[in-house]
Design an enzyme around this catalytic site. Sequence first.
Site, PDB file in Angstrom:
ATOM      1  N   LEU A   1      53.722  52.596  46.192  1.00 35.14           N
ATOM      2  CA  LEU A   1      53.939  53.396  47.397  1.00 35.14           C
ATOM      3  C   LEU A   1      54.951  54.469  47.054  1.00 35.14           C
ATOM      4  CD1 LEU A   1      54.362  50.588  50.125  1.00 35.14           C
ATOM      5  CD2 LEU A   1      52.317  51.968  49.692  1.00 35.14           C
ATOM      6  N   ASP A   2      54.853  55.617  47.707  1.00 32.20           N
ATOM      7  CA  ASP A   2      55.855  56.654  47.510  1.00 32.20           C
ATOM      8  C   ASP A   2      57.233  56.108  47.866  1.00 32.20           C
ATOM      9  OD1 ASP A   2      53.936  58.493  46.791  1.00 32.20           O
ATOM     10  OD2 ASP A   2      53.732  59.323  48.815  1.00 32.20           O
ATOM     11  N   LYS A   3      58.249  56.690  47.289  1.00 31.98           N
ATOM     12  CA  LYS A   3      59.629  56.259  47.543  1.00 31.98           C
ATOM     13  C   LYS A   3      59.912  56.144  49.032  1.00 31.98           C
ATOM     14  CE  LYS A   3      64.398  57.916  47.146  1.00 31.98           C
ATOM     15  NZ  LYS A   3      65.290  58.992  46.638  1.00 31.98           N
TER      16      LYS A   3
ATOM     17  N   THR B   1      57.819  55.871  51.572  1.00 35.01           N
ATOM     18  CA  THR B   1      56.848  55.128  52.365  1.00 35.01           C
ATOM     19  C   THR B   1      57.250  53.661  52.342  1.00 35.01           C
ATOM     20  OG1 THR B   1      55.041  56.667  51.876  1.00 35.01           O
ATOM     21  CG2 THR B   1      54.425  54.456  52.590  1.00 35.01           C
TER      22      THR B   1
END
Length: 339
Positions: free
Chosen positions: A140-142, A144
């Site tokens: 997951l993106d940082k 998110t």
Amino acid sequence: METREYTVEAEEAGMRIDAFLAGRCSPELSRARIQSLIRAGDVTVGGVDTAAAKRRVKEGEAVALRVPAPAEPEPEPEDIPLTIVFEDADLVVVDKPAGLVVHPGPGNWSGTLVNALLHYCGEELSGINGVKRPGIVHRLDKDTSGLLVIAKTDMAHRSLAEQFAAHGSDGRMVRSYRAIVWGTPVPAVGRIETMLGRSSSDRLKRDVVAATQPDARQAITDYRILAGAGRAAGAEASLVECRLATGRTHQIRVHMAHIGHPLIGDVVYASGFASKAKALEEPARTTVEAFRRQALHAAELGFVHPVTGDAKRFSSDLPTDMRELAAALGIALSGNQQP
């Protein structure tokens, strides 16, 4: 590996080669570092290797220095709190908070989920992705938040990777996200299907691109409005569920921006909506401007257990910051945030 070439000038003739190179490379490379490169065979004079740091250079000689790329540090265990949703001998499911980077990389060599997992699991992580990404099957993106599954064994890693590659087309994998977006998508239930690739204006961004672009990949997102549009001081916002039929970088963020409803707080893909936040009345304006991440949460994760064959499904409630954001924008959750 970088190769640097130098020609000895008259005033440098007679110098030891380590001193000559240290002078040319200062302050980036110390004399001690130069000496270690000489011993490693990374210095040549006239195309011939030299391993003697005391060798004297002559005017006009061509000296070449090979500088290896900096070695990336191996992640170290760190005692970082984790929210464990499920764990057995084969895998662990965690609920990642926003702001936590998944695996080490430039600028983030510590303080990542991998560092936390190394402390929590010890050596019980799949080695398929190497020492920098042990057990990591997806990411997951940082900024998110939400659910991630990590493999403890190589067998579990291979099975989970196959399920993620199918993106739910075979019925094994389920992934859904909750997003708070600007405006009200029309229709209320829809499918976004485009080609995604690297942006021509910013290499760190993704964009909807032509199918002829070399890195273009099909991307499909299904969405539906979960909570009727809220209205705060004239600005509409909606809670939307997004399900992935493909798994491209930044897919939901790009797709929602593409249809004119970017995620609130997304400084990359919703920069054109900054005026909407400024137009809000208090306290909505303060809440939105203080929201420092994209409003995206991985709320549901389902897969077939690699060993038992059982269907596993996990859910995660909206985190506090997204609940507060929804309330400030007049979005009545009414249980709709649940998977």
